[in-house]
Design a protein around this motif. Structure first.
Motif, PDB file in Angstrom:
ATOM      1  N   ARG A   1      72.229  -6.917 -21.260  1.00 45.34           N
ATOM      2  CA  ARG A   1      73.136  -6.720 -20.131  1.00 45.34           C
ATOM      3  C   ARG A   1      72.517  -5.852 -19.039  1.00 45.34           C
ATOM      4  N   ASP A   2      71.446  -5.130 -19.379  1.00 39.77           N
ATOM      5  CA  ASP A   2      70.759  -4.309 -18.384  1.00 39.77           C
ATOM      6  C   ASP A   2      69.894  -5.135 -17.443  1.00 39.77           C
ATOM      7  N   VAL A   3      69.581  -6.370 -17.817  1.00 45.88           N
ATOM      8  CA  VAL A   3      68.786  -7.243 -16.948  1.00 45.88           C
ATOM      9  C   VAL A   3      69.606  -7.590 -15.712  1.00 45.88           C
ATOM     10  N   ASP A   4      68.982  -7.505 -14.546  1.00 45.04           N
ATOM     11  CA  ASP A   4      69.703  -7.885 -13.321  1.00 45.04           C
ATOM     12  C   ASP A   4      68.895  -8.826 -12.438  1.00 45.04           C
ATOM     13  N   GLY A   5      67.799  -9.380 -12.980  1.00 47.07           N
ATOM     14  CA  GLY A   5      67.021 -10.314 -12.187  1.00 47.07           C
ATOM     15  C   GLY A   5      66.177 -11.237 -13.052  1.00 47.07           C
ATOM     16  N   PHE A   6      65.807 -12.370 -12.466  1.00 46.23           N
ATOM     17  CA  PHE A   6      64.988 -13.365 -13.157  1.00 46.23           C
ATOM     18  C   PHE A   6      63.981 -13.939 -12.178  1.00 46.23           C
ATOM     19  N   ALA A   7      62.779 -14.219 -12.675  1.00 49.33           N
ATOM     20  CA  ALA A   7      61.736 -14.837 -11.868  1.00 49.33           C
ATOM     21  C   ALA A   7      60.979 -15.834 -12.724  1.00 49.33           C
ATOM     22  N   SER A   8      60.751 -17.037 -12.189  1.00 52.88           N
ATOM     23  CA  SER A   8      59.998 -18.034 -12.923  1.00 52.88           C
ATOM     24  C   SER A   8      59.153 -18.849 -11.954  1.00 52.88           C
ATOM     25  N   TYR A   9      58.614 -19.976 -12.431  1.00 54.69           N
ATOM     26  CA  TYR A   9      57.665 -20.781 -11.663  1.00 54.69           C
ATOM     27  C   TYR A   9      57.657 -22.186 -12.259  1.00 54.69           C
TER      28      TYR A   9
ATOM     29  N   ALA B   1      72.112 -15.610 -16.287  1.00 58.98           N
ATOM     30  CA  ALA B   1      72.971 -14.428 -16.163  1.00 58.98           C
ATOM     31  C   ALA B   1      74.326 -14.658 -16.815  1.00 58.98           C
ATOM     32  N   ALA B   2      74.868 -15.842 -16.600  1.00 62.02           N
ATOM     33  CA  ALA B   2      76.163 -16.150 -17.212  1.00 62.02           C
ATOM     34  C   ALA B   2      76.057 -16.212 -18.725  1.00 62.02           C
ATOM     35  N   ASP B   3      74.996 -16.850 -19.225  1.00 61.59           N
ATOM     36  CA  ASP B   3      74.835 -16.963 -20.672  1.00 61.59           C
ATOM     37  C   ASP B   3      74.647 -15.601 -21.329  1.00 61.59           C
ATOM     38  N   LEU B   4      73.941 -14.694 -20.659  1.00 62.44           N
ATOM     39  CA  LEU B   4      73.649 -13.382 -21.233  1.00 62.44           C
ATOM     40  C   LEU B   4      74.769 -12.377 -20.992  1.00 62.44           C
ATOM     41  N   GLY B   5      75.688 -12.699 -20.089  1.00 62.57           N
ATOM     42  CA  GLY B   5      76.771 -11.769 -19.795  1.00 62.57           C
ATOM     43  C   GLY B   5      76.300 -10.501 -19.118  1.00 62.57           C
ATOM     44  N   ILE B   6      75.312 -10.625 -18.216  1.00 61.43           N
ATOM     45  CA  ILE B   6      74.793  -9.426 -17.561  1.00 61.43           C
ATOM     46  C   ILE B   6      75.840  -8.853 -16.612  1.00 61.43           C
ATOM     47  N   ARG B   7      75.664  -7.578 -16.282  1.00 64.63           N
ATOM     48  CA  ARG B   7      76.666  -6.885 -15.468  1.00 64.63           C
ATOM     49  C   ARG B   7      76.666  -7.367 -14.027  1.00 64.63           C
ATOM     50  N   GLU B   8      75.464  -7.584 -13.466  1.00 60.83           N
ATOM     51  CA  GLU B   8      75.370  -8.048 -12.080  1.00 60.83           C
ATOM     52  C   GLU B   8      74.019  -8.708 -11.879  1.00 60.83           C
ATOM     53  N   LEU B   9      74.008  -9.862 -11.246  1.00 60.88           N
ATOM     54  CA  LEU B   9      72.763 -10.531 -10.887  1.00 60.88           C
ATOM     55  C   LEU B   9      72.357 -10.081  -9.491  1.00 60.88           C
ATOM     56  N   ARG B  10      71.133  -9.526  -9.397  1.00 60.04           N
ATOM     57  CA  ARG B  10      70.671  -9.013  -8.111  1.00 60.04           C
ATOM     58  C   ARG B  10      69.407  -9.710  -7.608  1.00 60.04           C
ATOM     59  N   TRP B  11      68.779 -10.510  -8.470  1.00 58.60           N
ATOM     60  CA  TRP B  11      67.535 -11.165  -8.057  1.00 58.60           C
ATOM     61  C   TRP B  11      67.361 -12.463  -8.843  1.00 58.60           C
ATOM     62  N   SER B  12      67.022 -13.549  -8.128  1.00 60.77           N
ATOM     63  CA  SER B  12      66.739 -14.825  -8.770  1.00 60.77           C
ATOM     64  C   SER B  12      65.729 -15.561  -7.907  1.00 60.77           C
ATOM     65  N   SER B  13      64.520 -15.821  -8.450  1.00 59.64           N
ATOM     66  CA  SER B  13      63.476 -16.429  -7.633  1.00 59.64           C
ATOM     67  C   SER B  13      62.630 -17.390  -8.453  1.00 59.64           C
TER      68      SER B  13
END
Length: 391
Positions: A46-54, A65-77
């Motif tokens: 839940r501490d994760v707030d961003g994701f990056a892939s390629y 983010a939805a699957d993990l139930g994180i508190r807030e999504l702040r970055w997606s790239s």
């Protein structure tokens, strides 16, 4: 903003299975890898707030983010272009998000389940009418053209490719998780293997796997308080020389892997080392993306780690490339060729292990650990990790 040493990899995980043999689909594999990387770091997912892939894929930040139930999504790239060429750029994007305050804890990841997505061997997303009418339909074809030019025009001997492969298999014999474990390779077996597309023999080609890999990137200060020794990001760089493009086959820098300087006098490799304040000769260990052995040799040359031309053969010996005593240990888990291939991201995990001192083929006290992303692609990238002694 200061990038050097401001962020660190705090947690890693990798899963790999034979092609088509994963117990679940790509999304489930990615989630499992993220959870394992968070456990490795000692944090809650839940501490994760961003994701990056390629390299594409449907597992976007909002979905994860939805699957993990994180508190807030702040970055997606997502890094555009280059397939595996963008792997190190994804790690750089994650670090940039943290350095700039856009996010606090970003996961760089890649997942592959080829029964879901199809094989990468025929990269339909990559090849257009410049290629297909001429029978060029796979990454092997393009990389073979460029590698053959490197051998014939630049004078790099074939032994450089062979020895890179033999070193990878030697490392794999110490790694029970590697696909090549218990399958030693020697010169005679390598030479007797069939040509896939000249000059690549069977063993010059990377494996294809199902699996997923995740790295947790956070601020250096926070990483130092977590469960694992941090692998600090000293620098990251992405791009390609001007006039370089695998989509045209007319570029002037044809035998480069894409990291070398172009007409501007700059390049991905030189920018990486300038930003890190490190010289090529100060790199302790390298994980280089080898979709095929020839482009990996070109990558080492582009980064100033291996001499050009015939002298490459004198440097690229099995002894020089093997841990722990080699002059420059390369692909110490076995790499894409002898360990596993999850679009190259597993190499980043091994680069982090070297800094932690936990590799099965540890290259001594590795203070500087270089990860070179996929070569001979329209976009390439590299990232340099360091221990706390480099700060």
């Amino acid at each position: 903003m200061t990038f050097r040493g401001a962020t660190a990899v705090a947690g890693v995980s990798e899963l790999h299975y034979p092609r088509g043999g994963a117990p679940a689909g790509e999304r489930a594999l990615v989630l499992e890898a993220i959870l394992a990387a968070c456990r490795d770091a000692g944090i809650s997912p839940r501490d994760v707030d961003g994701f990056a892939s390629y390299a594409g894929g449907d597992n976007s930040g909002p979905v994860l983010a939805a699957d993990l139930g994180i508190r807030e999504l702040r970055w997606s790239s997502m890094v555009w272009g280059g397939g595996g060429g963008g792997v190190a750029a994804a790690i750089g994007a994650a670090a940039a998000a943290v350095v700039s305050g856009q996010a606090e804890c970003v996961v760089a990841f890649r997942g592959m389940a080829q029964r879901d997505t199809g094989r990468l061997g025929y990269a339909k997303y990559y090849f257009d009418n410049n290629y297909l009418p001429h029978g060029v339909a796979t990454p092997a074809h393009v990389c073979a053209l460029r590698t053959q030019r490197m051998l014939e025009h630049d004078g790099v001997p074939r032994s450089a490719m062979r020895n890179l492969v033999l070193a990878a298999y030697r490392h794999a014999q110490q790694n029970p998780d590697a696909a090549g474990y218990g399958k030693p390779l020697d010169e005679a077996k390598y030479d007797a293997s069939p040509l896939i597309v000249e000059p690549f023999h069977l063993f010059d080609c990377s494996r294809e796997n199902d699996g997923a890999v995740a790295l947790v990137i956070t601020a250096a200060e926070r990483a130092a308080e977590l469960a694992q020794p941090p692998a600090y990001l000293l620098a990251a760089a992405q791009g390609a020389p001007g006039g370089y493009s695998a989509l045209t086959e007319n570029d002037r820098h044809y035998t480069s892997a894409g990291f070398a300087a172009g007409d501007s006098g700059a390049g991905v490799a030189s920018r990486l080392f300038d930003r890190a304040g490190v010289k090529p000769g100060e790199v302790d260990v390298v994980q280089v993306y080898e979709n095929f052995s020839g482009p990996a040799v070109a990558s080492l040359i582009d980064h100033g780690l291996c001499p050009q031309g015939p002298a490459a053969g004198e440097f690229m010996t099995v002894e020089n490339l093997t841990a722990p005593g080699g002059a420059l240990p390369v692909n110490t888990s076995g790499g894409n060729i002898a360990d596993s291939f999850v679009n190259g991201m597993g190499l980043a995990v091994e680069a982090v292990r070297q800094v932690r001192g936990t590799s099965r083929n540890q290259a001594g006290a590795a203070d500087t650990s270089l990860f070179i992303g996929g070569p001979m692609a329209p976009l390439v990238s590299s990232v340099l990790f360091g221990s706390d002694r480099t700060l």
